[in-house]
Design an enzyme around this catalytic site. Structure first.
Site, PDB file in Angstrom:
ATOM      1  N   HIS A 155     -25.008  41.696  -5.131  1.00 37.27           N
ATOM      2  CA  HIS A 155     -24.469  40.423  -5.630  1.00 37.27           C
ATOM      3  C   HIS A 155     -23.366  40.671  -6.663  1.00 37.27           C
ATOM      4  CE1 HIS A 155     -25.045  36.091  -7.023  1.00 37.27           C
ATOM      5  NE2 HIS A 155     -24.343  36.618  -7.996  1.00 37.27           N
ATOM      6  N   GLU A 156     -23.642  41.591  -7.612  1.00 39.27           N
ATOM      7  CA  GLU A 156     -22.647  41.886  -8.664  1.00 39.27           C
ATOM      8  C   GLU A 156     -21.450  42.627  -8.085  1.00 39.27           C
ATOM      9  OE1 GLU A 156     -25.407  39.972 -10.899  1.00 39.27           O
ATOM     10  OE2 GLU A 156     -23.249  40.261 -11.164  1.00 39.27           O
TER      11      GLU A 156
ATOM     12  N   GLY B 212     -28.363  39.570 -13.916  1.00 44.88           N
ATOM     13  CA  GLY B 212     -27.135  40.343 -13.732  1.00 44.88           C
ATOM     14  C   GLY B 212     -25.961  39.522 -14.220  1.00 44.88           C
TER      15      GLY B 212
ATOM     16  N   HIS C  38     -19.013  40.323  -6.727  1.00 40.66           N
ATOM     17  CA  HIS C  38     -18.177  39.678  -7.746  1.00 40.66           C
ATOM     18  C   HIS C  38     -16.930  40.508  -8.052  1.00 40.66           C
ATOM     19  CE1 HIS C  38     -20.171  36.015  -8.967  1.00 40.66           C
ATOM     20  NE2 HIS C  38     -21.303  36.609  -9.261  1.00 40.66           N
TER      21      HIS C  38
ATOM     22  N   CYS D   4     -26.457  32.037  -8.943  1.00 42.09           N
ATOM     23  CA  CYS D   4     -25.235  32.619  -9.517  1.00 42.09           C
ATOM     24  C   CYS D   4     -24.898  31.861 -10.799  1.00 42.09           C
ATOM     25  CB  CYS D   4     -24.087  32.505  -8.515  1.00 42.09           C
ATOM     26  SG  CYS D   4     -22.584  33.327  -9.113  1.00 42.09           S
ATOM     27  N   LEU D   5     -24.651  32.607 -11.875  1.00 45.85           N
ATOM     28  CA  LEU D   5     -24.350  31.962 -13.150  1.00 45.85           C
ATOM     29  C   LEU D   5     -23.038  31.181 -13.088  1.00 45.85           C
ATOM     30  CD1 LEU D   5     -25.394  34.807 -15.631  1.00 45.85           C
ATOM     31  CD2 LEU D   5     -26.749  32.874 -14.796  1.00 45.85           C
TER      32      LEU D   5
ATOM     33  N   GLN E 186     -16.976  37.290 -14.327  1.00 39.87           N
ATOM     34  CA  GLN E 186     -17.643  36.024 -14.687  1.00 39.87           C
ATOM     35  C   GLN E 186     -17.401  35.653 -16.153  1.00 39.87           C
ATOM     36  OE1 GLN E 186     -21.626  37.301 -12.921  1.00 39.87           O
ATOM     37  NE2 GLN E 186     -21.587  35.146 -12.321  1.00 39.87           N
TER      38      GLN E 186
HETATM   39  O1  LIG Z   1     -24.280  35.306 -11.075  1.00 44.80           O
HETATM   40  C1  LIG Z   1     -24.823  36.392 -11.362  1.00 44.80           C
HETATM   41  O2  LIG Z   1     -24.285  37.504 -11.121  1.00 44.80           O
HETATM   42  C2  LIG Z   1     -26.215  36.370 -11.982  1.00 44.80           C
HETATM   43  C3  LIG Z   1     -27.305  36.141 -10.936  1.00 44.80           C
HETATM   44  C4  LIG Z   1     -27.678  37.493 -10.359  1.00 44.80           C
HETATM   45  C5  LIG Z   1     -28.591  37.460  -9.173  1.00 44.80           C
HETATM   46  C6  LIG Z   1     -29.673  36.552  -9.062  1.00 44.80           C
HETATM   47  C7  LIG Z   1     -30.506  36.606  -7.945  1.00 44.80           C
HETATM   48  C8  LIG Z   1     -30.282  37.552  -6.932  1.00 44.80           C
HETATM   49  C9  LIG Z   1     -29.214  38.436  -7.059  1.00 44.80           C
HETATM   50  C10 LIG Z   1     -28.385  38.400  -8.171  1.00 44.80           C
HETATM   51  C11 LIG Z   1     -28.489  35.511 -11.632  1.00 44.80           C
HETATM   52  O3  LIG Z   1     -29.147  36.120 -12.438  1.00 44.80           O
HETATM   53  S1  LIG Z   1     -28.900  33.863 -11.203  1.00 44.80           S
HETATM   54  C12 LIG Z   1     -30.318  33.416 -12.187  1.00 44.80           C
HETATM   55  C13 LIG Z   1     -31.618  34.164 -11.893  1.00 44.80           C
HETATM   56  O4  LIG Z   1     -32.117  34.786 -12.774  1.00 44.80           O
HETATM   57  C14 LIG Z   1     -32.254  34.177 -10.532  1.00 44.80           C
HETATM   58  C15 LIG Z   1     -31.890  33.268  -9.585  1.00 44.80           C
HETATM   59  C16 LIG Z   1     -32.488  33.307  -8.316  1.00 44.80           C
HETATM   60  C17 LIG Z   1     -33.423  34.282  -8.026  1.00 44.80           C
HETATM   61  C18 LIG Z   1     -33.783  35.203  -9.004  1.00 44.80           C
HETATM   62  C19 LIG Z   1     -33.193  35.155 -10.250  1.00 44.80           C
HETATM   63 ZN   LIG Z   2     -23.105  35.567  -9.309  1.00 50.25          ZN
END
Ligand SMILES: O=C(O)C[C@@H](Cc1ccccc1)C(=O)SCC(=O)c1ccccc1
Ligand SMILES: [Zn+2]
Length: 154
Positions: A139-140, A44, A143, A97-98, A49
């Site tokens: 999560h998004e 996501g 943001h 989170c990126l 971001q």
């Molecule tokens: O910062 C963001 O919005 C991106 C984030 C989204 C997200 C990841 C995990 C759960 C909910 C939302 C990411 O993609 S972080 C990287 C990732 O792919 C990941 C990290 C932890 C668990 C699963 C995926």
């Molecule tokens: Zn995030």
């Protein structure tokens, strides 16, 4: 690839503005966000971001080491989202989170949510999401309200 804002930058603490113009520039931003998310191996990414305080995010679930059973979902552009209903039931899960690289936190999220949003053509969509996809949406959505993982971590 667009530069990604990191935790502490003001843009991540603002409430994003609604999208009102569905023009080619919006399509181009969505395209660039998708490319940035894929380069960063995310599931996501939200406009704030990439330093654009707009109510726009992309969610794209796919199986990954932490969620091997995650559904495969084509990237979905979500604009001006609302959460209409949320299940009482909450589920703990690991999130990243990126904007907060190298961190993973346990976060409680609603297991299921009813959502309403516009797609890139401005059409309204309304549906129930559950599990990992509901987690990504929440999560998004956070943001867009200026809320990050750090404020949600259990
Ligand atoms: O910062 C963001 O919005 C991106 C984030 C989204 C997200 C990841 C995990 C759960 C909910 C939302 C990411 O993609 S972080 C990287 C990732 O792919 C990941 C990290 C932890 C668990 C699963 C995926
Ligand atoms: Zn995030």
């Amino acid at each position: 690839m667009l530069p990604i804002a990191t935790y502490g930058e003001a843009v991540l603490r603002q409430v994003a503005a609604p999208v009102t113009v569905f023009d080619s520039e919006l399509h181009q931003l969505a395209e660039q966000m998708l490319h940035t998310m894929q380069q960063a191996n995310g599931v996501g990414i939200a406009a704030p971001q990439v330093h654009r305080s707009l109510q726009l995010f992309i969610m794209a679930s796919n199986p990954n080491p932490r969620y091997p059973t995650a559904p495969i979902m084509a990237p979905q552009v979500v604009i001006n989202p609302q959460i209409l209903q949320a299940s009482e039931q909450m589920v703990a899960g690991e999130e990243g989170c990126l904007s907060i690289p190298q961190q993973r936190c346990q976060v409680m999220r609603h297991q299921a949510i009813e959502v309403k949003y516009q797609d890139l053509s401005g059409e309204w969509c309304q549906e129930w999401l559950e599990g990992f996809i509901a987690r990504i949406f929440q999560h998004e959505f956070d943001h867009l309200q200026g809320i990050t993982l750090k404020e949600r971590a259990t």
